[in-house]
Design a protein around this motif. Sequence first.
Motif, PDB file in Angstrom:
ATOM      1  N   TYR A  83       0.817  -1.164  -0.023  1.00  0.00           N
ATOM      2  CA  TYR A  83       0.147   0.067   0.038  1.00  0.00           C
ATOM      3  C   TYR A  83       0.959   1.268   0.118  1.00  0.00           C
ATOM      4  CZ  TYR A  83      -3.005   3.757   1.543  1.00  0.00           C
ATOM      5  OH  TYR A  83      -3.588   5.018   1.621  1.00  0.00           O
ATOM      6  N   GLY A  84       1.968   1.160   0.749  1.00  0.00           N
ATOM      7  CA  GLY A  84       2.797   2.455   0.842  1.00  0.00           C
ATOM      8  C   GLY A  84       3.416   2.636  -0.512  1.00  0.00           C
ATOM      9  N   PHE A  85       3.965   1.738  -1.283  1.00  0.00           N
ATOM     10  CA  PHE A  85       4.297   1.870  -2.699  1.00  0.00           C
ATOM     11  C   PHE A  85       3.300   2.543  -3.670  1.00  0.00           C
ATOM     12  CE2 PHE A  85       4.386  -0.222  -6.872  1.00  0.00           C
ATOM     13  CZ  PHE A  85       5.305   0.370  -7.514  1.00  0.00           C
ATOM     14  N   TYR A  86       2.154   1.838  -3.335  1.00  0.00           N
ATOM     15  CA  TYR A  86       1.024   2.504  -4.493  1.00  0.00           C
ATOM     16  C   TYR A  86       0.609   3.840  -3.842  1.00  0.00           C
ATOM     17  CZ  TYR A  86       0.096  -2.203  -6.286  1.00  0.00           C
ATOM     18  OH  TYR A  86       0.529  -3.232  -7.009  1.00  0.00           O
ATOM     19  N   LEU A  87       0.655   4.106  -2.549  1.00  0.00           N
ATOM     20  CA  LEU A  87       0.624   5.662  -2.049  1.00  0.00           C
ATOM     21  C   LEU A  87       1.796   6.358  -2.771  1.00  0.00           C
ATOM     22  CD1 LEU A  87      -0.607   7.740  -0.398  1.00  0.00           C
ATOM     23  CD2 LEU A  87       0.861   6.814   1.517  1.00  0.00           C
ATOM     24  N   MET A  88       2.962   6.074  -2.751  1.00  0.00           N
ATOM     25  CA  MET A  88       4.055   6.900  -3.422  1.00  0.00           C
ATOM     26  C   MET A  88       4.108   7.092  -4.839  1.00  0.00           C
ATOM     27  SD  MET A  88       6.632   7.863  -1.535  1.00  0.00           S
ATOM     28  CE  MET A  88       7.678   7.160   0.025  1.00  0.00           C
ATOM     29  N   GLN A  89       3.445   6.107  -5.443  1.00  0.00           N
ATOM     30  CA  GLN A  89       3.093   6.258  -6.800  1.00  0.00           C
ATOM     31  C   GLN A  89       1.979   7.275  -7.250  1.00  0.00           C
ATOM     32  OE1 GLN A  89       2.708   2.173  -8.701  1.00  0.00           O
ATOM     33  NE2 GLN A  89       4.544   2.795  -9.684  1.00  0.00           N
TER      34      GLN A  89
END
Length: 116
Positions: A83-89
């Motif tokens: 989720y953190g990765f998708y938030l960054m994107q």
Amino acid sequence: MTLEHFFDFSNGKSIVGLSDGPYPIYGSTGLLGHSSTFLIEGPKTLIARVGANCGFCQYVDGKYWVSDNTLIATAKDNILPKYGFYLMQTLNIQRVKIGAAQPLLTIGILKSVDAN
């Protein structure tokens, strides 16, 4: 809320002197090679720190080395790493880089990004 509420940030390390081995070495935009030692273990979001691809994000997991042109975002306990990765994107991190000739992101800049 800012990104520092969701992530702990750190820097990669130089790859000078590493010998070949089974562990991947990740740079700012992908795999650079392999090393006999690892620096990091577990799921992280890697962010290109400098240059034309500044702000590019990639999700990695396992045991690996991260080069010094890359920032490491470790999701805090209450955040799923993917989720953190998708938030960054979703936040389009490239938009907060500084400099034109040699774009740059710092841990301080990332910590202050509004995640709302």
